[in-house]
Motif scaffolding. Structure first.
Motif, short mmCIF file in Angstrom:
data_model
loop_
_atom_site.label_atom_id
_atom_site.label_comp_id
_atom_site.label_asym_id
_atom_site.label_seq_id
_atom_site.Cartn_x
_atom_site.Cartn_y
_atom_site.Cartn_z
N PHE A 162 0.82 -1.21 0.00
CA PHE A 162 0.00 0.00 0.00
C PHE A 162 0.85 1.26 0.00
CE2 PHE A 162 -2.75 3.14 2.37
CZ PHE A 162 -3.60 3.38 1.31
N ASP A 163 2.00 1.24 0.65
CA ASP A 163 2.87 2.43 0.64
C ASP A 163 3.33 2.72 -0.78
OD1 ASP A 163 4.34 4.44 2.38
OD2 ASP A 163 5.99 3.57 1.22
N LEU A 164 3.67 1.69 -1.54
CA LEU A 164 4.08 1.89 -2.93
C LEU A 164 2.88 2.30 -3.78
CD1 LEU A 164 6.36 1.78 -4.99
CD2 LEU A 164 5.84 -0.65 -5.33
N TRP A 165 1.71 1.74 -3.49
CA TRP A 165 0.49 2.12 -4.22
C TRP A 165 0.24 3.61 -4.05
CZ3 TRP A 165 -4.21 4.39 -3.32
CH2 TRP A 165 -5.22 4.18 -4.27
N LEU A 166 0.42 4.12 -2.83
CA LEU A 166 0.25 5.56 -2.58
C LEU A 166 1.29 6.36 -3.34
CD1 LEU A 166 -0.50 5.69 1.25
CD2 LEU A 166 -2.08 6.33 -0.59
N GLY A 167 2.53 5.90 -3.36
CA GLY A 167 3.57 6.60 -4.11
C GLY A 167 3.63 8.08 -3.82
N PRO A 168 3.34 8.94 -4.82
CA PRO A 168 3.43 10.39 -4.62
C PRO A 168 2.35 10.96 -3.70
CG PRO A 168 3.38 9.80 -6.96
CD PRO A 168 3.02 8.58 -6.20
N ALA A 169 1.29 10.21 -3.45
CA ALA A 169 0.18 10.71 -2.64
C ALA A 169 0.58 10.79 -1.17
CB ALA A 169 -1.04 9.82 -2.80
N PRO A 170 -0.07 11.64 -0.39
CA PRO A 170 0.24 11.72 1.04
C PRO A 170 0.02 10.38 1.73
CG PRO A 170 -1.14 13.58 0.36
CD PRO A 170 -1.10 12.63 -0.79
N ARG A 171 0.86 10.07 2.71
CA ARG A 171 0.68 8.86 3.48
C ARG A 171 -0.66 8.95 4.24
NH1 ARG A 171 5.35 8.50 5.41
NH2 ARG A 171 6.15 6.70 4.26
N GLN A 172 -1.44 7.89 4.25
CA GLN A 172 -2.76 7.88 4.86
C GLN A 172 -3.18 6.46 5.15
OE1 GLN A 172 -5.81 8.83 1.48
NE2 GLN A 172 -3.80 9.61 0.81
N PRO A 173 -4.19 6.25 6.00
CA PRO A 173 -4.65 4.89 6.29
C PRO A 173 -5.29 4.23 5.06
CG PRO A 173 -5.41 6.46 7.96
CD PRO A 173 -4.88 7.27 6.82
N TYR A 174 -5.17 2.94 5.01
CA TYR A 174 -5.81 2.15 3.96
C TYR A 174 -7.29 1.96 4.29
CZ TYR A 174 -7.32 -1.98 1.37
OH TYR A 174 -8.02 -2.85 0.57
N HIS A 175 -8.14 2.07 3.27
CA HIS A 175 -9.53 1.62 3.39
C HIS A 175 -9.97 1.09 2.04
CE1 HIS A 175 -11.15 5.22 1.33
NE2 HIS A 175 -10.30 5.93 2.06
N GLU A 176 -11.00 0.29 2.02
CA GLU A 176 -11.37 -0.46 0.82
C GLU A 176 -12.04 0.39 -0.25
OE1 GLU A 176 -13.59 -3.81 2.18
OE2 GLU A 176 -11.81 -4.84 2.96
N ASN A 177 -12.31 1.67 0.02
CA ASN A 177 -12.80 2.53 -1.04
C ASN A 177 -11.67 3.13 -1.87
OD1 ASN A 177 -15.56 2.56 -1.43
ND2 ASN A 177 -15.94 3.88 0.32
N LEU A 178 -10.43 2.85 -1.51
CA LEU A 178 -9.31 3.32 -2.32
C LEU A 178 -8.92 2.30 -3.38
CD1 LEU A 178 -6.97 5.05 0.30
CD2 LEU A 178 -8.28 6.15 -1.53
N VAL A 179 -8.81 1.05 -2.97
CA VAL A 179 -8.31 0.03 -3.90
C VAL A 179 -9.46 -0.93 -4.23
CG1 VAL A 179 -6.59 -1.78 -4.22
CG2 VAL A 179 -6.03 0.23 -2.83
#
Length: 402
Positions: free
Chosen positions: A138-155
């Motif tokens: 998930f950290d790599l998925w976020l990449g340039p985006a701000p670090r934030q908690p994972y939730h299932e509406n993102l992926v």
């Protein structure tokens, strides 16, 4: 695993896989990179690929904000790469003939170039923060985006409706129609100004972007008007997800010409259109790689940048706006009657869904005056921050490519 299994059925051997694109870019045997990640990765991966000497097919929109789009264009030029943008209507869709007919002047002046994205988008509900699944970095998925908690509406799809990773439907489905709307305006790059309004209506959910939006771009003689409707909607002049061109001689709806006062289509004026290699956008890309001529591309990165930039400008106006009641008559559009007519139809559309507008508010965006040299906005720090974005350490978009 499932995708790999499907791909293996068409290949003599199983494809190699990597988690991190940077490992792919290190491979000297790789000549081409096709990017179909979430929007917030598009420009940075394009820049990295150009720097690594790869040609690129980047899906729409080619950027998440204007600054990184401009830098990606600089990278394509600096490293002399072939970069195609995934606005497929540029290739063999019939719109080249429409654009040629409009720009021939045989139908009079183009008064309004309208793009429309009437595409149903249901509520995404609310998902609580949780631990990412083990197969996801998930950290790599976020990449340039701000670090934030994972939730299932993102992926993996609903990231479109969050500002850190997506651009709403105006920058998702809508960028296709935005591109066709801008393409028809001869020589159009960035507009003089933009104003946008709308909201997320009909339900309450976790999404941040507008599901109902109007944006008006000033191109002088021609106004570009864009509409987004995420609630179910009837078509307007036969178009739902499509384009309408209002000319002095009548309207072109999609690819059909209707003379003023007639509901019977007539043939478009015949105008010679230059042929291009390839039967679709990807084969056109391959042909341009073989020729080494970016002029062979139908959807070259600079066109992708300008059309994506219009979506970003509309969203910046919207995000910088203020909440106002529906029952207050706005003067935001000046004397632009086409814009007021579009707003009136939007209100009728919402009312048809049982929404009581007299009890509701919408976001009225600020009018942004565009600096054509930078793609930024004159005298608006907040808007420029949105249009510049930010990137996390380790995933920085350069300020420029020297």
């Amino acid at each position: 695993p499932e995708a790999l299994k499907r791909m293996s059925a068409y290949a003599p051997q199983a494809p190699k896989t990597e988690v991190d694109l940077r490992r792919v870019l290190d491979d000297k045997e790789v000549d081409v990179v096709a990017i179909a990640t979430p929007n917030h990765w598009h420009a940075l991966q394009t820049i990295w690929a150009c720097q690594a000497g790869k040609d690129v097919y980047v899906e729409k929109p080619m950027s998440h904000n204007i600054h990184e789009g401009r830098v990606a264009v600089e990278a394509a030029r600096r490293y002399n790469r072939i970069v195609q943008h995934g606005t497929q209507s540029r290739s063999k869709s019939g719109y080249d003939q429409v654009v040629a007919a409009i720009q021939s002047g045989k139908l009079g002046k183009l008064l309004v170039s309208r793009g429309m994205c009437y595409k149903r988008r249901d509520s995404i509900g609310f998902k609580e923060a949780t631990t990412p699944p083990p197969e996801l970095d998930f950290d790599l998925w976020l990449g340039p985006a701000p670090r934030q908690p994972y939730h299932e509406n993102l992926v993996h799809y609903n990231w479109h409706w969050f500002w850190d990773t997506g651009n709403g439907d105006i920058g998702n489905q809508g960028v296709h129609e935005m591109d066709k709307a801008r393409w028809a305006i001869a020589g159009a790059t960035l507009p003089r100004s933009v104003i946008s309004l709308g909201g997320r209506f009909g339900y309450e959910d976790q999404g941040q972007t507008a599901n109902t939006q109007i944006a008006v771009f000033d191109y002088g003689e021609t106004q570009l008007v864009f509409e987004v409707r995420g609630l179910p909607s009837d078509k307007y002049l036969d178009q739902g997800v499509g384009n309408i061109y209002h000319l002095e001689a009548g309207t072109i709806r999609g690819t059909k010409f209707y003379p003023t006062g007639s509901e019977t289509p007539e043939p478009l004026p015949q105008v010679e259109v230059a042929d291009s290699p390839g039967k679709d956008n990807f084969s056109n890309f391959i042909a341009a790689m073989r020729s080494g001529q970016r002029s062979d591309l139908n959807a070259e990165i600079l066109d992708g940048h300008y059309s994506s930039a219009l979506c970003h400008l509309a969203n910046a106006s919207y995000r910088c706006g203020e909440m106002v009641p529906f029952n207050r008559k706005t003067k935001a559009f000046g004397d632009n009657q086409e814009a007021y007519e579009t707003l009136a139809r939007m209100e009728e559309h919402l009312t048809a869904h049982g929404l009581k507008l007299e009890e509701m508010r919408y976001r009225l965006g600020r009018k942004l005056i565009v600096d054509p040299a930078t793609g930024g906005v004159r005298g608006d720090h907040q808007a420029n921050e949105i249009l510049t974005g930010g990137s996390r350490k380790g995933f920085e978009v350069p300020d420029r490519i020297a």
